[in-house]
Design a protein around this motif. Structure first.
Motif, mmCIF file in Angstrom:
data_model
loop_
_atom_site.group_PDB
_atom_site.id
_atom_site.type_symbol
_atom_site.label_atom_id
_atom_site.label_comp_id
_atom_site.label_asym_id
_atom_site.label_seq_id
_atom_site.Cartn_x
_atom_site.Cartn_y
_atom_site.Cartn_z
ATOM 1 N N ILE A 92 0.874 -1.171 0.000
ATOM 2 C CA ILE A 92 0.000 0.000 0.000
ATOM 3 C C ILE A 92 0.909 1.218 0.000
ATOM 4 O O ILE A 92 1.748 1.380 0.884
ATOM 5 N N VAL A 93 0.747 2.048 -0.989
ATOM 6 C CA VAL A 93 1.608 3.214 -1.138
ATOM 7 C C VAL A 93 0.880 4.430 -0.594
ATOM 8 O O VAL A 93 -0.302 4.640 -0.849
ATOM 9 N N VAL A 94 1.604 5.246 0.165
ATOM 10 C CA VAL A 94 1.041 6.471 0.712
ATOM 11 C C VAL A 94 1.404 7.617 -0.233
ATOM 12 O O VAL A 94 2.579 7.843 -0.517
ATOM 13 N N TYR A 95 0.406 8.300 -0.709
ATOM 14 C CA TYR A 95 0.630 9.422 -1.611
ATOM 15 C C TYR A 95 0.544 10.725 -0.832
ATOM 16 O O TYR A 95 -0.103 10.816 0.212
ATOM 17 N N LEU A 96 1.177 11.745 -1.353
ATOM 18 C CA LEU A 96 1.198 13.048 -0.703
ATOM 19 C C LEU A 96 -0.216 13.642 -0.610
ATOM 20 O O LEU A 96 -0.541 14.322 0.359
ATOM 21 N N GLU A 97 -1.050 13.376 -1.618
ATOM 22 C CA GLU A 97 -2.415 13.918 -1.621
ATOM 23 C C GLU A 97 -3.217 13.388 -0.430
ATOM 24 O O GLU A 97 -4.054 14.080 0.120
ATOM 25 N N GLU A 98 -2.969 12.158 -0.061
ATOM 26 C CA GLU A 98 -3.687 11.578 1.077
ATOM 27 C C GLU A 98 -3.315 12.305 2.360
ATOM 28 O O GLU A 98 -4.179 12.608 3.183
ATOM 29 N N LYS A 99 -2.026 12.586 2.538
ATOM 30 C CA LYS A 99 -1.592 13.309 3.739
ATOM 31 C C LYS A 99 -2.205 14.705 3.769
ATOM 32 O O LYS A 99 -2.686 15.160 4.806
ATOM 33 N N THR A 100 -2.211 15.366 2.622
ATOM 34 C CA THR A 100 -2.775 16.719 2.551
ATOM 35 C C THR A 100 -4.271 16.696 2.846
ATOM 36 O O THR A 100 -4.778 17.544 3.579
ATOM 37 N N THR A 101 -4.946 15.712 2.280
ATOM 38 C CA THR A 101 -6.391 15.602 2.505
ATOM 39 C C THR A 101 -6.698 15.324 3.969
ATOM 40 O O THR A 101 -7.594 15.936 4.559
ATOM 41 N N LEU A 102 -5.982 14.412 4.576
ATOM 42 C CA LEU A 102 -6.205 14.104 5.984
ATOM 43 C C LEU A 102 -5.898 15.290 6.880
ATOM 44 O O LEU A 102 -6.622 15.562 7.838
ATOM 45 N N LEU A 103 -4.822 16.004 6.583
ATOM 46 C CA LEU A 103 -4.485 17.186 7.369
ATOM 47 C C LEU A 103 -5.580 18.245 7.239
ATOM 48 O O LEU A 103 -5.990 18.851 8.230
ATOM 49 N N PHE A 104 -6.068 18.449 5.997
ATOM 50 C CA PHE A 104 -7.151 19.410 5.787
ATOM 51 C C PHE A 104 -8.399 18.998 6.568
ATOM 52 O O PHE A 104 -9.034 19.821 7.234
ATOM 53 N N LEU A 105 -8.766 17.714 6.487
ATOM 54 C CA LEU A 105 -9.946 17.236 7.213
ATOM 55 C C LEU A 105 -9.778 17.408 8.718
ATOM 56 O O LEU A 105 -10.712 17.819 9.408
ATOM 57 N N LEU A 106 -8.598 17.102 9.224
ATOM 58 C CA LEU A 106 -8.347 17.237 10.654
ATOM 59 C C LEU A 106 -8.490 18.693 11.086
ATOM 60 O O LEU A 106 -9.169 18.990 12.079
ATOM 61 N N ILE A 107 -7.894 19.602 10.338
ATOM 62 C CA ILE A 107 -7.982 21.029 10.686
ATOM 63 C C ILE A 107 -9.414 21.521 10.555
ATOM 64 O O ILE A 107 -9.945 22.188 11.447
ATOM 65 N N PHE A 108 -10.071 21.188 9.440
ATOM 66 C CA PHE A 108 -11.444 21.654 9.200
ATOM 67 C C PHE A 108 -12.402 21.149 10.279
ATOM 68 O O PHE A 108 -13.190 21.921 10.833
ATOM 69 N N LEU A 109 -12.338 19.856 10.574
ATOM 70 C CA LEU A 109 -13.255 19.304 11.565
ATOM 71 C C LEU A 109 -12.943 19.804 12.966
ATOM 72 O O LEU A 109 -13.857 20.002 13.777
ATOM 73 N N SER A 110 -11.682 20.040 13.277
ATOM 74 C CA SER A 110 -11.322 20.590 14.589
ATOM 75 C C SER A 110 -11.848 22.004 14.754
ATOM 76 O O SER A 110 -12.433 22.348 15.791
ATOM 77 N N VAL A 111 -11.659 22.832 13.743
ATOM 78 C CA VAL A 111 -12.158 24.207 13.808
ATOM 79 C C VAL A 111 -13.680 24.214 13.880
ATOM 80 O O VAL A 111 -14.280 24.974 14.649
ATOM 81 N N SER A 112 -14.318 23.353 13.096
ATOM 82 C CA SER A 112 -15.786 23.271 13.123
ATOM 83 C C SER A 112 -16.280 22.848 14.503
ATOM 84 O O SER A 112 -17.254 23.407 15.021
ATOM 85 N N PHE A 113 -15.613 21.876 15.099
ATOM 86 C CA PHE A 113 -16.015 21.408 16.423
ATOM 87 C C PHE A 113 -15.886 22.527 17.457
ATOM 88 O O PHE A 113 -16.803 22.750 18.258
ATOM 89 N N VAL A 114 -14.766 23.235 17.437
ATOM 90 C CA VAL A 114 -14.564 24.331 18.396
ATOM 91 C C VAL A 114 -15.601 25.424 18.168
ATOM 92 O O VAL A 114 -16.214 25.933 19.118
ATOM 93 N N PHE A 115 -15.830 25.799 16.913
ATOM 94 C CA PHE A 115 -16.813 26.838 16.593
ATOM 95 C C PHE A 115 -18.212 26.442 17.063
ATOM 96 O O PHE A 115 -18.918 27.240 17.704
ATOM 97 N N LEU A 116 -18.626 25.209 16.757
ATOM 98 C CA LEU A 116 -19.965 24.767 17.146
ATOM 99 C C LEU A 116 -20.102 24.658 18.659
ATOM 100 O O LEU A 116 -21.155 24.975 19.223
ATOM 101 N N THR A 117 -19.052 24.219 19.330
ATOM 102 C CA THR A 117 -19.093 24.134 20.793
ATOM 103 C C THR A 117 -19.292 25.517 21.403
ATOM 104 O O THR A 117 -20.153 25.704 22.276
ATOM 105 N N ILE A 118 -18.518 26.489 20.941
ATOM 106 C CA ILE A 118 -18.653 27.862 21.457
ATOM 107 C C ILE A 118 -20.041 28.412 21.131
ATOM 108 O O ILE A 118 -20.694 29.024 21.993
ATOM 109 N N LEU A 119 -20.512 28.181 19.919
ATOM 110 C CA LEU A 119 -21.837 28.671 19.516
ATOM 111 C C LEU A 119 -22.936 28.080 20.400
ATOM 112 O O LEU A 119 -23.804 28.810 20.894
#
Length: 164
Positions: free
Chosen positions: A64-91
């Motif tokens: 199984i080969v790990v591509y750079l796009e997968e790392k970028t996508t996972l990092l984006f998802l992690l950041i996006f979902l973390s920010v969304s969670f914090v925003f919704l919690t505060i709201l």
């Protein structure tokens, strides 16, 4: 004018789900299995992408080969979902405080009814009860009272009284 519905009529007009009733075990088992399989369909792609990151030696063994796009996508998802969670919690916390404040300071202090109208309606009812059943003192003091057929109240007695 409100209509009084029987239980059967309400079942026809409202959403009816036999899953939550007693019995229907075949339907319950089938729907539960479909729900579990659907959740697997949601989670397996994420697990497939995370597998090479969590077990890199095993991924190399399985070619199984790990591509750079997968790392970028996972990092984006992690950041996006973390920010969304914090925003919704505060709201949600702010909305809860705002709702509690409004409940304590406005809804509990304001009268939710018209005081004059309520007093007039009470007087009307007391007069009607005095005419039909005798004075209030008599009604409270008597131990046994038999209501004559003519004294029975119609189902819309109060409504008619208020309309007059």
């Amino acid at each position: 004018m409100k209509q009084n519905l029987s239980r059967e009529e309400a079942k026809k007009s409202l959403v009816y789900d036999p899953y939550f009733e007693k019995g229907n075990y075949g339907s319950k088992i089938f729907q539960t299995l479909v729900a579990i399989l659907s959740w697997f369909g949601v989670l397996i792609p994420f697990l497939w992408i995370l597998f090479p990151f969590v077990f890199p030696n095993r991924a190399q063994y399985n070619h199984i080969v790990v591509y750079l796009e997968e790392k970028t996508t996972l990092l984006f998802l992690l950041i996006f979902l973390s920010v969304s969670f914090v925003f919704l919690t505060i709201l949600y916390i702010l909305l809860t405080f705002w709702n509690n404040y409004r409940f304590k300071h406005f809804l509990q202090k304001e009268k939710q009814y018209d005081d004059e109208r309520l007093n007039k309606r009470r007087e009307l009812l007391n007069k009607a009860y005095d005419e039909r059943f005798g004075s209030e003192e008599f009604r409270h003091k008597v131990c046994f009272y038999s209501v004559k057929e003519e004294q029975n109240l119609e189902t819309d007695f109060v409504k008619k009284l208020y309309q007059e």
